[in-house]
Scaffold this motif. Sequence first.
Motif, PDB file in Angstrom:
ATOM      1  N   SER A  24     -10.392  -2.823   3.239  1.00 44.78           N
ATOM      2  CA  SER A  24     -10.964  -4.149   3.494  1.00 44.78           C
ATOM      3  C   SER A  24     -10.380  -5.114   2.471  1.00 44.78           C
ATOM      4  O   SER A  24     -10.830  -5.157   1.328  1.00 44.78           O
ATOM      5  N   GLU A  25      -9.362  -5.862   2.865  1.00 43.98           N
ATOM      6  CA  GLU A  25      -8.685  -6.785   1.957  1.00 43.98           C
ATOM      7  C   GLU A  25      -8.830  -8.217   2.447  1.00 43.98           C
ATOM      8  O   GLU A  25      -8.839  -8.469   3.642  1.00 43.98           O
ATOM      9  N   SER A  26      -8.896  -9.133   1.497  1.00 49.31           N
ATOM     10  CA  SER A  26      -8.865 -10.547   1.860  1.00 49.31           C
ATOM     11  C   SER A  26      -7.431 -10.934   2.222  1.00 49.31           C
ATOM     12  O   SER A  26      -6.482 -10.190   1.925  1.00 49.31           O
ATOM     13  N   ARG A  27      -7.279 -12.073   2.832  1.00 46.24           N
ATOM     14  CA  ARG A  27      -5.931 -12.558   3.175  1.00 46.24           C
ATOM     15  C   ARG A  27      -5.101 -12.712   1.900  1.00 46.24           C
ATOM     16  O   ARG A  27      -3.929 -12.355   1.861  1.00 46.24           O
ATOM     17  N   PHE A  28      -5.725 -13.228   0.833  1.00 45.26           N
ATOM     18  CA  PHE A  28      -5.015 -13.404  -0.428  1.00 45.26           C
ATOM     19  C   PHE A  28      -4.539 -12.059  -0.977  1.00 45.26           C
ATOM     20  O   PHE A  28      -3.413 -11.951  -1.470  1.00 45.26           O
ATOM     21  N   GLN A  29      -5.377 -11.034  -0.909  1.00 45.70           N
ATOM     22  CA  GLN A  29      -4.986  -9.706  -1.394  1.00 45.70           C
ATOM     23  C   GLN A  29      -3.804  -9.162  -0.599  1.00 45.70           C
ATOM     24  O   GLN A  29      -2.889  -8.573  -1.173  1.00 45.70           O
ATOM     25  N   MET A  30      -3.805  -9.368   0.706  1.00 47.26           N
ATOM     26  CA  MET A  30      -2.686  -8.910   1.537  1.00 47.26           C
ATOM     27  C   MET A  30      -1.407  -9.645   1.163  1.00 47.26           C
ATOM     28  O   MET A  30      -0.340  -9.038   1.044  1.00 47.26           O
ATOM     29  N   GLN A  31      -1.516 -10.964   0.957  1.00 43.84           N
ATOM     30  CA  GLN A  31      -0.341 -11.750   0.581  1.00 43.84           C
ATOM     31  C   GLN A  31       0.185 -11.333  -0.789  1.00 43.84           C
ATOM     32  O   GLN A  31       1.395 -11.194  -0.977  1.00 43.84           O
ATOM     33  N   LEU A  32      -0.722 -11.113  -1.735  1.00 40.71           N
ATOM     34  CA  LEU A  32      -0.314 -10.678  -3.066  1.00 40.71           C
ATOM     35  C   LEU A  32       0.387  -9.329  -2.998  1.00 40.71           C
ATOM     36  O   LEU A  32       1.407  -9.106  -3.651  1.00 40.71           O
ATOM     37  N   ARG A  33      -0.134  -8.423  -2.185  1.00 39.97           N
ATOM     38  CA  ARG A  33       0.485  -7.105  -2.034  1.00 39.97           C
ATOM     39  C   ARG A  33       1.890  -7.219  -1.447  1.00 39.97           C
ATOM     40  O   ARG A  33       2.815  -6.537  -1.875  1.00 39.97           O
ATOM     41  N   GLU A  34       2.073  -8.106  -0.477  1.00 35.26           N
ATOM     42  CA  GLU A  34       3.394  -8.290   0.131  1.00 35.26           C
ATOM     43  C   GLU A  34       4.387  -8.887  -0.868  1.00 35.26           C
ATOM     44  O   GLU A  34       5.547  -8.484  -0.906  1.00 35.26           O
ATOM     45  N   VAL A  35       3.944  -9.842  -1.673  1.00 33.02           N
ATOM     46  CA  VAL A  35       4.816 -10.431  -2.688  1.00 33.02           C
ATOM     47  C   VAL A  35       5.180  -9.388  -3.739  1.00 33.02           C
ATOM     48  O   VAL A  35       6.328  -9.295  -4.171  1.00 33.02           O
ATOM     49  N   THR A  36       4.207  -8.593  -4.134  1.00 30.51           N
ATOM     50  CA  THR A  36       4.423  -7.558  -5.149  1.00 30.51           C
ATOM     51  C   THR A  36       5.356  -6.464  -4.632  1.00 30.51           C
ATOM     52  O   THR A  36       6.175  -5.932  -5.382  1.00 30.51           O
ATOM     53  N   ARG A  37       5.248  -6.144  -3.357  1.00 31.49           N
ATOM     54  CA  ARG A  37       6.007  -5.039  -2.756  1.00 31.49           C
ATOM     55  C   ARG A  37       7.522  -5.194  -2.923  1.00 31.49           C
ATOM     56  O   ARG A  37       8.243  -4.199  -3.031  1.00 31.49           O
ATOM     57  N   VAL A  38       8.024  -6.417  -2.987  1.00 33.00           N
ATOM     58  CA  VAL A  38       9.470  -6.634  -3.065  1.00 33.00           C
ATOM     59  C   VAL A  38       9.985  -6.723  -4.505  1.00 33.00           C
ATOM     60  O   VAL A  38      11.191  -6.825  -4.711  1.00 33.00           O
ATOM     61  N   LEU A  39       9.098  -6.672  -5.478  1.00 31.75           N
ATOM     62  CA  LEU A  39       9.525  -6.731  -6.873  1.00 31.75           C
ATOM     63  C   LEU A  39      10.159  -5.404  -7.294  1.00 31.75           C
ATOM     64  O   LEU A  39       9.771  -4.345  -6.797  1.00 31.75           O
ATOM     65  N   PRO A  40      11.122  -5.450  -8.217  1.00 30.64           N
ATOM     66  CA  PRO A  40      11.773  -4.202  -8.658  1.00 30.64           C
ATOM     67  C   PRO A  40      10.791  -3.199  -9.260  1.00 30.64           C
ATOM     68  O   PRO A  40      10.991  -2.000  -9.135  1.00 30.64           O
ATOM     69  N   GLN A  41       9.731  -3.683  -9.885  1.00 31.73           N
ATOM     70  CA  GLN A  41       8.750  -2.799 -10.506  1.00 31.73           C
ATOM     71  C   GLN A  41       7.514  -2.613  -9.625  1.00 31.73           C
ATOM     72  O   GLN A  41       6.427  -2.340 -10.116  1.00 31.73           O
ATOM     73  N   ALA A  42       7.664  -2.724  -8.343  1.00 32.18           N
ATOM     74  CA  ALA A  42       6.527  -2.678  -7.419  1.00 32.18           C
ATOM     75  C   ALA A  42       5.695  -1.406  -7.560  1.00 32.18           C
ATOM     76  O   ALA A  42       4.487  -1.432  -7.324  1.00 32.18           O
ATOM     77  N   ASP A  43       6.300  -0.329  -7.971  1.00 35.61           N
ATOM     78  CA  ASP A  43       5.546   0.918  -8.115  1.00 35.61           C
ATOM     79  C   ASP A  43       4.581   0.880  -9.301  1.00 35.61           C
ATOM     80  O   ASP A  43       3.769   1.785  -9.469  1.00 35.61           O
ATOM     81  N   TRP A  44       4.622  -0.167 -10.128  1.00 44.80           N
ATOM     82  CA  TRP A  44       3.664  -0.334 -11.217  1.00 44.80           C
ATOM     83  C   TRP A  44       2.310  -0.789 -10.695  1.00 44.80           C
ATOM     84  O   TRP A  44       1.290  -0.588 -11.345  1.00 44.80           O
ATOM     85  N   ALA A  45       2.307  -1.432  -9.547  1.00 44.00           N
ATOM     86  CA  ALA A  45       1.079  -2.043  -9.020  1.00 44.00           C
ATOM     87  C   ALA A  45       0.082  -0.985  -8.550  1.00 44.00           C
ATOM     88  O   ALA A  45       0.461   0.074  -8.043  1.00 44.00           O
ATOM     89  N   VAL A  46      -1.173  -1.312  -8.719  1.00 45.70           N
ATOM     90  CA  VAL A  46      -2.241  -0.464  -8.206  1.00 45.70           C
ATOM     91  C   VAL A  46      -2.211  -0.558  -6.679  1.00 45.70           C
ATOM     92  O   VAL A  46      -1.920  -1.618  -6.122  1.00 45.70           O
ATOM     93  N   GLY A  47      -2.461   0.540  -5.996  1.00 43.35           N
ATOM     94  CA  GLY A  47      -2.494   0.522  -4.540  1.00 43.35           C
ATOM     95  C   GLY A  47      -3.735  -0.202  -4.039  1.00 43.35           C
ATOM     96  O   GLY A  47      -4.750  -0.289  -4.751  1.00 43.35           O
ATOM     97  N   PRO A  48      -3.713  -0.726  -2.834  1.00 49.67           N
ATOM     98  CA  PRO A  48      -4.865  -1.465  -2.324  1.00 49.67           C
ATOM     99  C   PRO A  48      -6.125  -0.604  -2.214  1.00 49.67           C
ATOM    100  O   PRO A  48      -7.227  -1.087  -2.464  1.00 49.67           O
ATOM    101  N   GLU A  49      -5.953   0.670  -1.882  1.00 52.81           N
ATOM    102  CA  GLU A  49      -7.121   1.544  -1.811  1.00 52.81           C
ATOM    103  C   GLU A  49      -7.673   1.822  -3.214  1.00 52.81           C
ATOM    104  O   GLU A  49      -8.883   1.961  -3.401  1.00 52.81           O
ATOM    105  N   GLN A  50      -6.792   1.857  -4.219  1.00 52.31           N
ATOM    106  CA  GLN A  50      -7.241   2.031  -5.600  1.00 52.31           C
ATOM    107  C   GLN A  50      -7.996   0.782  -6.075  1.00 52.31           C
ATOM    108  O   GLN A  50      -9.027   0.899  -6.735  1.00 52.31           O
TER     109      GLN A  50
END
Length: 83
Positions: free
Chosen positions: A18-44
């Motif tokens: 259950s994500e807000s639109r902002f959370q989905m957009q942030l995840r998409e922006v983060t996904r293309v960064l070189p260090q994207a694997d540093w980010a916490v997963g949405p389920e986490q």
Amino acid sequence: MPLISEHRVAYLRKTSLSESRFQMQLREVTRVLPQADWAVGPEQAQFIALLVQAIGAKHILELGTFTGDSKVAMAPVLPQMEN
């Protein structure tokens, strides 16, 4: 080798996330960064928010923020502060 297969992660995200639109957009922006694997997963992030809500936290100190996914998930479950 990942602990959970990509198939199971996809199922988990499809059925229980259950994500807000902002959370989905942030995840998409983060996904293309070189260090994207540093980010916490949405389920986490959703689980962290559940824990914050369950313990009735009034304040949070987060150390080591990457793009703020977990912070964005925790903020809505904190009680409103009165001035």
